[in-house]
Design a protein around this motif. Structure first.
Motif, mmCIF file in Angstrom:
data_model
loop_
_atom_site.group_PDB
_atom_site.id
_atom_site.type_symbol
_atom_site.label_atom_id
_atom_site.label_comp_id
_atom_site.label_asym_id
_atom_site.label_seq_id
_atom_site.Cartn_x
_atom_site.Cartn_y
_atom_site.Cartn_z
ATOM 1 N N ARG A 75 -8.470 -8.740 -2.319
ATOM 2 C CA ARG A 75 -8.839 -7.663 -1.385
ATOM 3 C C ARG A 75 -7.792 -6.559 -1.391
ATOM 4 N NH1 ARG A 75 -11.580 -10.192 4.016
ATOM 5 N NH2 ARG A 75 -12.282 -12.176 3.158
ATOM 6 N N LEU A 76 -6.535 -6.959 -1.408
ATOM 7 C CA LEU A 76 -5.467 -5.963 -1.430
ATOM 8 C C LEU A 76 -5.517 -5.170 -2.733
ATOM 9 C CD1 LEU A 76 -3.034 -4.635 -0.147
ATOM 10 C CD2 LEU A 76 -1.612 -6.540 -0.966
ATOM 11 N N GLY A 77 -5.817 -5.841 -3.824
ATOM 12 C CA GLY A 77 -5.948 -5.150 -5.101
ATOM 13 C C GLY A 77 -7.050 -4.109 -5.069
ATOM 14 N N ILE A 78 -8.164 -4.427 -4.426
ATOM 15 C CA ILE A 78 -9.262 -3.470 -4.301
ATOM 16 C C ILE A 78 -8.837 -2.278 -3.456
ATOM 17 C CG2 ILE A 78 -11.583 -3.127 -3.355
ATOM 18 C CD1 ILE A 78 -12.168 -6.056 -4.116
ATOM 19 N N ALA A 79 -8.113 -2.556 -2.351
ATOM 20 C CA ALA A 79 -7.626 -1.467 -1.498
ATOM 21 C C ALA A 79 -6.742 -0.512 -2.294
ATOM 22 C CB ALA A 79 -6.863 -2.035 -0.305
ATOM 23 N N ILE A 80 -5.895 -1.059 -3.153
ATOM 24 C CA ILE A 80 -4.995 -0.229 -3.962
ATOM 25 C C ILE A 80 -5.782 0.644 -4.937
ATOM 26 C CG2 ILE A 80 -3.255 -0.350 -5.802
ATOM 27 C CD1 ILE A 80 -2.024 -2.730 -4.262
ATOM 28 N N THR A 81 -6.871 0.100 -5.497
ATOM 29 C CA THR A 81 -7.664 0.913 -6.440
ATOM 30 C C THR A 81 -8.318 2.099 -5.734
ATOM 31 O OG1 THR A 81 -9.757 -0.314 -6.130
ATOM 32 C CG2 THR A 81 -8.224 -1.138 -7.800
ATOM 33 N N LEU A 82 -8.490 2.004 -4.418
ATOM 34 C CA LEU A 82 -9.158 3.074 -3.673
ATOM 35 C C LEU A 82 -8.208 4.174 -3.223
ATOM 36 C CD1 LEU A 82 -11.565 0.885 -1.494
ATOM 37 C CD2 LEU A 82 -12.173 2.304 -3.458
ATOM 38 N N ILE A 83 -6.912 3.994 -3.463
ATOM 39 C CA ILE A 83 -5.937 5.036 -3.116
ATOM 40 C C ILE A 83 -6.235 6.299 -3.934
ATOM 41 C CG2 ILE A 83 -3.504 5.708 -3.237
ATOM 42 C CD1 ILE A 83 -2.778 2.768 -2.769
ATOM 43 N N GLY A 84 -6.272 7.411 -3.259
ATOM 44 C CA GLY A 84 -6.543 8.672 -3.940
ATOM 45 C C GLY A 84 -8.016 8.993 -4.077
ATOM 46 N N ASN A 85 -8.865 8.145 -3.472
ATOM 47 C CA ASN A 85 -10.315 8.383 -3.476
ATOM 48 C C ASN A 85 -10.865 8.605 -4.889
ATOM 49 O OD1 ASN A 85 -12.836 8.647 -2.259
ATOM 50 N ND2 ASN A 85 -12.618 10.871 -1.997
ATOM 51 N N MET A 107 0.834 -1.203 0.000
ATOM 52 C CA MET A 107 0.000 0.000 0.000
ATOM 53 C C MET A 107 0.871 1.258 0.000
ATOM 54 S SD MET A 107 -3.270 -0.617 -0.128
ATOM 55 C CE MET A 107 -4.024 0.849 0.550
ATOM 56 N N HIS A 108 1.925 1.244 0.824
ATOM 57 C CA HIS A 108 2.798 2.416 0.925
ATOM 58 C C HIS A 108 3.519 2.663 -0.403
ATOM 59 C CE1 HIS A 108 4.902 5.566 2.977
ATOM 60 N NE2 HIS A 108 6.089 5.039 2.718
ATOM 61 N N LEU A 109 3.963 1.585 -1.039
ATOM 62 C CA LEU A 109 4.629 1.720 -2.337
ATOM 63 C C LEU A 109 3.690 2.336 -3.364
ATOM 64 C CD1 LEU A 109 6.949 1.149 -4.327
ATOM 65 C CD2 LEU A 109 5.998 -1.148 -4.635
ATOM 66 N N GLN A 110 2.456 1.861 -3.403
ATOM 67 C CA GLN A 110 1.488 2.391 -4.358
ATOM 68 C C GLN A 110 1.155 3.849 -4.073
ATOM 69 O OE1 GLN A 110 0.268 0.977 -7.099
ATOM 70 N NE2 GLN A 110 1.358 -0.964 -6.806
ATOM 71 N N CYS A 111 1.084 4.202 -2.806
ATOM 72 C CA CYS A 111 0.819 5.602 -2.441
ATOM 73 C C CYS A 111 1.977 6.498 -2.884
ATOM 74 C CB CYS A 111 0.607 5.727 -0.929
ATOM 75 S SG CYS A 111 -1.018 5.158 -0.366
ATOM 76 N N LEU A 112 3.198 6.024 -2.692
ATOM 77 C CA LEU A 112 4.365 6.799 -3.126
ATOM 78 C C LEU A 112 4.366 6.972 -4.640
ATOM 79 C CD1 LEU A 112 7.184 5.262 -0.869
ATOM 80 C CD2 LEU A 112 6.267 7.585 -0.740
ATOM 81 N N MET A 113 4.029 5.899 -5.367
ATOM 82 C CA MET A 113 4.002 5.967 -6.826
ATOM 83 C C MET A 113 2.947 6.955 -7.325
ATOM 84 S SD MET A 113 4.502 1.911 -7.680
ATOM 85 C CE MET A 113 4.207 2.101 -9.435
ATOM 86 N N LYS A 114 1.863 7.077 -6.574
ATOM 87 C CA LYS A 114 0.802 8.001 -6.961
ATOM 88 C C LYS A 114 0.998 9.393 -6.373
ATOM 89 C CE LYS A 114 -2.680 4.387 -7.661
ATOM 90 N NZ LYS A 114 -4.053 3.937 -7.409
ATOM 91 N N GLY A 115 2.070 9.543 -5.585
ATOM 92 C CA GLY A 115 2.384 10.854 -5.022
ATOM 93 C C GLY A 115 1.484 11.275 -3.889
ATOM 94 N N ILE A 116 0.898 10.306 -3.193
ATOM 95 C CA ILE A 116 0.007 10.646 -2.074
ATOM 96 C C ILE A 116 0.275 9.745 -0.865
ATOM 97 C CG2 ILE A 116 -1.925 11.745 -3.278
ATOM 98 C CD1 ILE A 116 -3.182 9.015 -3.619
ATOM 99 N N PRO A 117 1.500 9.767 -0.318
ATOM 100 C CA PRO A 117 1.787 8.940 0.865
ATOM 101 C C PRO A 117 0.981 9.418 2.064
ATOM 102 C CG PRO A 117 3.589 10.471 0.446
ATOM 103 C CD PRO A 117 2.663 10.575 -0.728
ATOM 104 N N ASN A 118 0.287 8.508 2.687
ATOM 105 C CA ASN A 118 -0.541 8.848 3.836
ATOM 106 C C ASN A 118 -0.775 7.581 4.638
ATOM 107 O OD1 ASN A 118 -2.832 9.305 5.554
ATOM 108 N ND2 ASN A 118 -3.341 11.124 4.328
ATOM 109 N N TYR A 119 -0.058 7.449 5.765
ATOM 110 C CA TYR A 119 -0.131 6.226 6.554
ATOM 111 C C TYR A 119 -1.539 5.962 7.087
ATOM 112 C CZ TYR A 119 4.964 5.869 6.457
ATOM 113 O OH TYR A 119 6.267 5.742 6.046
ATOM 114 N N GLU A 120 -2.234 7.032 7.476
ATOM 115 C CA GLU A 120 -3.580 6.847 8.002
ATOM 116 C C GLU A 120 -4.515 6.283 6.944
ATOM 117 O OE1 GLU A 120 -5.020 10.414 9.744
ATOM 118 O OE2 GLU A 120 -3.502 10.468 11.317
#
Length: 307
Positions: free
Chosen positions: A141-151, A99-112
């Motif tokens: 399930r993890l794949g779905i969580a990744i699609t939800l990054i960035g709302n 999740m953290h890697l995907q957030c970094l790749m999308k430029g929106i790191p947010n641990y919460e």
């Protein structure tokens, strides 16, 4: 009038001598869940890939969030969460690290946000377990969580319940319904689990051999798949005459196999049988039936011989 999220006009996709999509026209509106139905090879994944920018149509146009130039569509794709074919996961990492890697790749790191999304899909307690040791359902399930990054406002999910146990299927179903109803997200979801799709979709897109055969709302499908009495007899024309003249109903269909689907008298079968008998109608079958989504799908594509 709901906002139009996606508009596809006369889109065709060819791979050498094979046509994956042929002159597809489609409109998706905001806040709906569209079930994409089709056999393997029908073009479902290709359609999603074209919209996600993972491929380019041979012909036709895509308008996304009202944008239709190449550069504008590319920018609009940032408002789309996509899980096509298999989730892009790193097996040697944990769910949180992915999740953290995907957030970094999308430029929106947010641990919460990472923790919240993992909790949403039921993976908050996986700890240090590596993704390569996850079950298929956990990876989904993890794949779905990744699609939800960035709302994202628009989700495209290719077989998201594949590999889930019954509890997981219910959880994902409730999640998708909540995202649509509470957050007004638009969702395009493909699935071979048609009974499950029937419980989540507001609209259905039937795709067959690269062509869209029908787009139908849940209510329209429900009306067409409603309960009926299946009637067979030795003299169908006489049976039809009695239905219309003695029972005063035209709420029936004569099917290609000469069976009649009668939508009235479901709770009055004794009365129906008495009137038919009094009018010398010989009935060889009277059964209470209901068309399933699978049966309707087969009717639309032209029967089981096309499966």
């Amino acid at each position: 009038m709901k906002e139009e999220i996606l508009s596809i006009t006369d889109m065709t996709k060819k791979y050498k001598n094979q046509t994956a999509l042929s002159h597809v026209n489609l409109r998706l509106k905001k806040g709906r869940i569209y079930g994409l139905i089709g056999q393997n090879g029908a073009g479902k994944t290709t359609l999603m890939r074209m919209v996600a920018g993972l491929g380019f149509p041979t012909e036709g146009n895509i308008t996304l969030f009202g944008k239709n130039s190449s550069r504008e569509v590319e920018m609009a794709e940032k408002r789309v969460g996509t899980m096509v074919e298999y989730p892009g996961l790193v097996g040697g990492m944990t769910a949180k690290e992915n999740m953290h890697l995907q957030c970094l790749m999308k430029g929106i790191p947010n641990y919460e946000v990472e923790d919240e999304l993992l909790k949403t899909v039921g993976l908050a307690d996986t700890g240090r377990k590596k993704v390569k040791h996850f079950s298929l359902g956990m990876k989904q399930r993890l794949g779905i969580a990744i699609t939800l990054i960035g709302n994202p406002e628009f989700l495209m999910l290719d077989e998201p319940i594949n590999g889930l146990d019954p509890t997981g299927v219910v959880e994902v179903r409730n999640l998708l319904i909540s995202l649509c109803e509470n957050e007004n997200k638009t969702i395009l979801i493909s699935s071979h689990n048609l009974p499950e799709l029937y419980q989540v979709a507001t609209d259905y897109i039937i795709l067959h051999k690269g062509e869209i055969r029908q787009v139908i709302s849940h209510q329209e499908l429900k009306d067409r798949c409603r309960c009926y009495l299946a009637l067979s007899g030795t003299d169908i024309p006489h049976l039809v005459t009695v239905l219309e003249q003695e029972l005063h109903t035209s709420n029936y269909k004569v099917m290609p196999d000469n069976r009649i689907q009668l939508y009235d008298f479901l709770e009055e079968r004794e009365t129906l049988g008495k009137v038919l008998f009094e009018n010398d109608v010989v009935i060889t079958e009277m059964a209470l039936c209901e068309n399933s989504l699978e049966e309707y799908f087969l009717q639309v594509i032209g029967g089981s011989q096309n499966v």
